[in-house]
Design an enzyme around this catalytic site. Structure first.
Site: not given
Ligand code: SAH
Length: 214
Positions: A66
């Protein structure tokens, strides 16, 4: 191998913190935490100049880290206090996890993609950030350690998952982007065992929160 945190990195990071402060959307404790996390360590060394600009960036497996202003905004809305148990859904790169740890939280983080779960666990270990990492579907939360005083979802949810609400402590806050396409940043406050207060805080674009794990 872990990249060193040089004066150049520290300088770029301070500039980013100054920019975020100028936006006026982030709390001081959050800016201080962002100032301490070497964000470039979450990027390949060739992409240094992207690490300290306010942009989202691909982290592999079709996902993105993000953008810093979004991390700053979500974390500020969450109002984390030291020692609180925080559940994070969507570990991704682990950057947001590190910011929460820098704020003194005990972090439980879930990722549905095995590749990202493994990579973040290894990297945060090398960086000496301690968290509890889980591989699974965040729609189910992490019942074994519930309730949580704070829940932070970093993927766009279709709705507020009822199971996550059940795992939110009374007096607790959950921040979750809700909607398809673009999302409304939603704050859910559990004000009693039976009541919640829901408010929205602007429009954002996240990768979708998906079912199951892969
Ligand atoms: N907090 C992260 C943002 C990553 S983007 C950072 O700082 O890099 C969102 C993430 O959520 C992705 O890695 C995706 O695989 C994960 N995601 C999506 N749906 C999910 C679910 N149902 N349970 C756990 N993770 C999930």
């Amino acid at each position: 191998m872990l990249q060193p945190d040089t004066f150049q990195h520290k300088g770029l990071r301070q500039q980013l913190v100054n920019e975020l402060r100028a936006h006026g959307l982030a709390a001081d404790d959050v800016l201080a935490a962002i100032g301490r996390v070497p964000r470039h360590c979450f990027f390949d060394s060739g992409f240094l100049r992207f690490a300290y600009s306010d942009k989202a960036f691909p982290i592999g497996a079709g996902q993105t880290i993000s953008r810093p202003s979004t991390v700053a905004f979500q974390t500020s809305l969450l109002r984390v206090e030291p020692q609180q148990r925080v559940l994070e859904v969507g570990t991704g790169s682990g950057y947001q996890t590190a910011v929460l740890i820098e704020m003194g939280a005990q972090v439980y983080t879930i990722e549905r993609q095995r590749e990202l779960f493994l990579r973040a666990q290894t990297l945060l270990g090398q960086m000496r950030y301690r968290a509890h990492f889980a591989y699974g579907d965040g729609h189910k939360g992490l019942p074994s350690y519930a309730p949580y005083q704070r829940i932070l979802v970093t993927a766009g949810a279709a709705d507020i998952p009822p199971v996550l609400l059940e795992q939110l402590d009374v007096g607790g806050r959950m921040v979750i982007p809700v909607g398809q396409g673009s999302q409304q940043m939603t704050l859910v406050e559990r004000i009693s065992p039976t009541e919640v207060r829901v408010s929205t805080h602007g429009s954002f674009e996240f990768v979708p929160m998906l079912q199951g794990r892969v």
